[in-house]
Write a protein that holds these residues in place. Structure first.
Motif, PDB file in Angstrom:
ATOM      1  N   ASN A 114      17.245  29.417  20.485  1.00 42.34           N
ATOM      2  CA  ASN A 114      15.761  29.334  20.726  1.00 42.34           C
ATOM      3  C   ASN A 114      15.190  29.673  22.106  1.00 42.34           C
ATOM      4  N   SER A 115      16.065  30.299  22.885  1.00 46.05           N
ATOM      5  CA  SER A 115      15.899  30.470  24.124  1.00 46.05           C
ATOM      6  C   SER A 115      15.069  32.029  24.409  1.00 46.05           C
ATOM      7  N   ASP A 116      14.136  31.948  25.100  1.00 42.67           N
ATOM      8  CA  ASP A 116      13.345  33.241  25.195  1.00 42.67           C
ATOM      9  C   ASP A 116      14.114  34.252  25.965  1.00 42.67           C
ATOM     10  N   GLU A 117      15.043  33.953  26.681  1.00 41.80           N
ATOM     11  CA  GLU A 117      15.958  35.024  27.319  1.00 41.80           C
ATOM     12  C   GLU A 117      17.341  34.610  27.204  1.00 41.80           C
ATOM     13  N   TYR A 118      18.033  35.700  27.194  1.00 41.38           N
ATOM     14  CA  TYR A 118      19.789  35.386  26.932  1.00 41.38           C
ATOM     15  C   TYR A 118      20.525  36.633  27.541  1.00 41.38           C
ATOM     16  N   GLU A 119      21.837  36.286  27.616  1.00 39.44           N
ATOM     17  CA  GLU A 119      22.428  37.506  27.968  1.00 39.44           C
ATOM     18  C   GLU A 119      23.922  36.987  27.242  1.00 39.44           C
ATOM     19  N   PHE A 120      24.162  37.471  26.397  1.00 39.01           N
ATOM     20  CA  PHE A 120      25.466  37.066  25.336  1.00 39.01           C
ATOM     21  C   PHE A 120      26.366  38.315  25.384  1.00 39.01           C
ATOM     22  N   THR A 121      27.607  38.112  25.765  1.00 39.98           N
ATOM     23  CA  THR A 121      28.584  39.163  25.703  1.00 39.98           C
ATOM     24  C   THR A 121      29.756  38.672  24.391  1.00 39.98           C
ATOM     25  N   LEU A 122      30.175  39.607  23.549  1.00 44.89           N
ATOM     26  CA  LEU A 122      31.266  39.449  22.585  1.00 44.89           C
ATOM     27  C   LEU A 122      32.200  40.489  22.681  1.00 44.89           C
ATOM     28  N   ARG A 123      33.413  40.281  23.284  1.00 40.87           N
ATOM     29  CA  ARG A 123      34.578  41.126  23.371  1.00 40.87           C
ATOM     30  C   ARG A 123      35.769  40.848  22.384  1.00 40.87           C
ATOM     31  N   GLU A 124      35.812  41.964  21.514  1.00 34.37           N
ATOM     32  CA  GLU A 124      36.872  42.353  20.741  1.00 34.37           C
ATOM     33  C   GLU A 124      38.306  42.932  21.224  1.00 34.37           C
ATOM     34  N   THR A 125      38.876  42.261  21.642  1.00 35.05           N
ATOM     35  CA  THR A 125      39.762  43.041  22.775  1.00 35.05           C
ATOM     36  C   THR A 125      41.329  42.435  22.506  1.00 35.05           C
ATOM     37  N   ARG A 126      42.085  43.007  23.454  1.00 34.22           N
ATOM     38  CA  ARG A 126      43.661  42.853  23.310  1.00 34.22           C
ATOM     39  C   ARG A 126      44.148  41.436  23.614  1.00 34.22           C
ATOM     40  N   THR A 127      45.127  40.856  23.407  1.00 31.73           N
ATOM     41  CA  THR A 127      45.377  39.341  23.432  1.00 31.73           C
ATOM     42  C   THR A 127      45.699  38.992  24.848  1.00 31.73           C
ATOM     43  N   TYR A 128      46.461  39.893  25.911  1.00 35.01           N
ATOM     44  CA  TYR A 128      46.463  39.539  27.266  1.00 35.01           C
ATOM     45  C   TYR A 128      45.169  39.751  27.961  1.00 35.01           C
ATOM     46  N   ASP A 129      44.414  40.480  27.482  1.00 41.06           N
ATOM     47  CA  ASP A 129      42.969  40.704  28.143  1.00 41.06           C
ATOM     48  C   ASP A 129      42.053  39.484  27.871  1.00 41.06           C
ATOM     49  N   ILE A 130      42.240  39.061  26.572  1.00 40.21           N
ATOM     50  CA  ILE A 130      41.526  37.589  26.415  1.00 40.21           C
ATOM     51  C   ILE A 130      41.938  36.454  27.430  1.00 40.21           C
ATOM     52  N   ILE A 131      43.177  36.601  27.426  1.00 41.92           N
ATOM     53  CA  ILE A 131      43.678  35.373  28.407  1.00 41.92           C
ATOM     54  C   ILE A 131      43.193  35.428  29.848  1.00 41.92           C
ATOM     55  N   THR A 132      43.312  36.914  30.290  1.00 43.16           N
ATOM     56  CA  THR A 132      42.700  37.093  31.730  1.00 43.16           C
ATOM     57  C   THR A 132      41.269  37.039  31.724  1.00 43.16           C
ATOM     58  N   ASP A 133      40.453  37.443  30.678  1.00 46.03           N
ATOM     59  CA  ASP A 133      38.978  37.150  30.714  1.00 46.03           C
ATOM     60  C   ASP A 133      38.743  35.624  30.839  1.00 46.03           C
ATOM     61  N   VAL A 134      39.601  34.819  30.162  1.00 46.19           N
ATOM     62  CA  VAL A 134      39.155  33.479  30.258  1.00 46.19           C
ATOM     63  C   VAL A 134      39.432  32.785  31.495  1.00 46.19           C
ATOM     64  N   ALA A 135      40.810  33.236  32.460  1.00 46.76           N
ATOM     65  CA  ALA A 135      41.385  32.805  33.249  1.00 46.76           C
ATOM     66  C   ALA A 135      40.399  33.000  34.479  1.00 46.76           C
ATOM     67  N   SER A 136      40.071  34.457  34.350  1.00 47.61           N
ATOM     68  CA  SER A 136      39.066  34.885  35.626  1.00 47.61           C
ATOM     69  C   SER A 136      37.726  34.463  35.414  1.00 47.61           C
ATOM     70  N   PHE A 137      37.035  33.461  34.231  1.00 45.98           N
ATOM     71  CA  PHE A 137      35.761  33.216  34.088  1.00 45.98           C
ATOM     72  C   PHE A 137      35.147  34.386  33.679  1.00 45.98           C
ATOM     73  N   LYS A 138      35.514  35.311  32.987  1.00 45.76           N
ATOM     74  CA  LYS A 138      34.819  36.789  32.826  1.00 45.76           C
ATOM     75  C   LYS A 138      34.194  36.053  31.386  1.00 45.76           C
ATOM     76  N   SER A 139      34.965  35.217  30.577  1.00 44.53           N
ATOM     77  CA  SER A 139      34.538  34.600  29.409  1.00 44.53           C
ATOM     78  C   SER A 139      34.785  32.887  29.367  1.00 44.53           C
ATOM     79  N   GLU A 140      33.842  32.500  28.596  1.00 35.63           N
ATOM     80  CA  GLU A 140      33.890  30.955  28.778  1.00 35.63           C
ATOM     81  C   GLU A 140      35.026  30.461  27.535  1.00 35.63           C
ATOM     82  N   ILE A 141      35.418  31.136  26.531  1.00 35.67           N
ATOM     83  CA  ILE A 141      36.067  31.059  25.508  1.00 35.67           C
ATOM     84  C   ILE A 141      36.758  32.127  25.111  1.00 35.67           C
ATOM     85  N   GLY A 142      38.297  32.175  24.565  1.00 31.93           N
ATOM     86  CA  GLY A 142      38.858  33.207  23.925  1.00 31.93           C
ATOM     87  C   GLY A 142      39.280  32.659  22.718  1.00 31.93           C
TER      88      GLY A 142
END
Length: 307
Positions: A114-142
């Motif tokens: 219900n927020s007026d503004e948002y910026e969401f990102t969904l990455r369907e990606t490789r297993t190792y990239d998921i791990i590094t995304d979360v480790a580098s805070f590029k993503s909150e959840i993997g």
């Protein structure tokens, strides 16, 4: 310590670069570096490890960031409640293996936002990239899976990256195939029945190890292999070539159409699907809402949540 300094730390962690963070914060790079050094000296810890490739959080920095996020979010809630300040833009990034239910939960998250503004990102990606995304805070959840074959290796890698795995549900392997496939009417299938059909799997790039495969039984020999990089292509090839792939068995007709069916595979393996985040991390409200959407979907599909 100031609230502004905490916001600086959060933005640098998100960008992985002091220079990029300075641009987004509209301040000079020397000023931002000075503010960070001043905070580190005051606290007596090193928050960031500097290198020629940018900055990364130290182990102390990971813990500090968790507290910083809590303070900033709670401050924003107070400002919204008592001085009617406009909510800040909602931010949330998710990295996931190629699961339809992860996308479905993301859709529900946005619909219920219900927020007026948002910026969401969904990455369907490789297993190792998921791990590094979360480790580098590029993503909150993997979103990844563990099983008896990959658990030891992936658990060690998660530990090295200061990540923790939280299980969602356990599934029996299913084969995805076209509803026109010769075996589509079977109550279950065996690997021997499938050996003459093309086997489709997601390629893993530089980390194309059996342990990073998104499909279980990754060491089984297949006469016909096709590697793809996205789910839409995989489904098109399943239909066009009478191919098959192995997954959890969860399909969503709204997102995937009705041309694909899931048939139980006769093996003893199990798939434990769960989510990863940084150890001791504080998930923002949006990320927490995404987990709730995931859990609701899992229940709707008839699976019991793993606690």
């Amino acid at each position: 310590m100031t609230l502004q300094q905490l916001k600086y730390i959060i933005e640098i962690a998100r960008c992985g670069s002091i220079n990029e963070a300075a641009k987004k914060l509209f301040i000079t790079q020397p000023s931002l570096s000075s503010a960070v050094k001043e905070l580190e000296q005051r606290l007596g810890i090193e928050i960031f490890v500097r290198s020629s490739k940018g900055v990364s959080l130290s182990s102390e920095g990971v813990e500090f960031l968790s507290y910083a996020r809590q303070v900033v979010e709670q401050t924003e809630l107070l400002e919204q409640r008592y001085i009617n300040k406009k909510p800040t833009k909602r931010l949330c990034s998710i990295s996931t293996q190629h699961y339809a239910f992860a996308v479905n939960a993301f859709v529900n998250l946005i619909k219920n936002n219900n927020s007026d503004e948002y910026e969401f990102t969904l990455r369907e990606t490789r297993t190792y990239d998921i791990i590094t995304d979360v480790a580098s805070f590029k993503s909150e959840i993997g979103i990844i899976y563990l099983n008896d074959f990959n658990r030891k290796v992936l658990s060690r890698i998660l530990k090295q990256h200061h990540l923790k795995f939280t299980p969602l549900f356990e599934a029996s392997p299913h084969v995805f195939m076209s509803k026109k496939h010769p075996l589509a009417k079977q109550n279950s299938v065996t690997l021997s029945q499938l050996e003459d059909f093309p086997y489709l799997s997601f390629e893993q790039g530089d980390y194309n190890s059996f342990y990073f495969s998104e499909e279980i039984l990754s060491t089984v020999y297949h006469k016909k292999n096709i590697y793809v990089s996205d789910r839409a292509t995989l489904f098109n090839l399943l239909i066009g070539l009478n191919g098959y792939t192995i997954s959890t068995g969860i399909l969503n007709s709204d997102l995937n159409g009705s041309d694909i069916v899931a048939i139980p595979l006769e093996v003893k393996e199990k798939i434990l699907v769960g989510w990863i985040t940084t150890a001791n991390a504080y998930l923002n409200q949006t990320a927490q809402s995404y987990i709730i959407e995931l859990e609701n979907l899992i229940r709707q599909y008839g699976f019991q949540l793993v606690k």
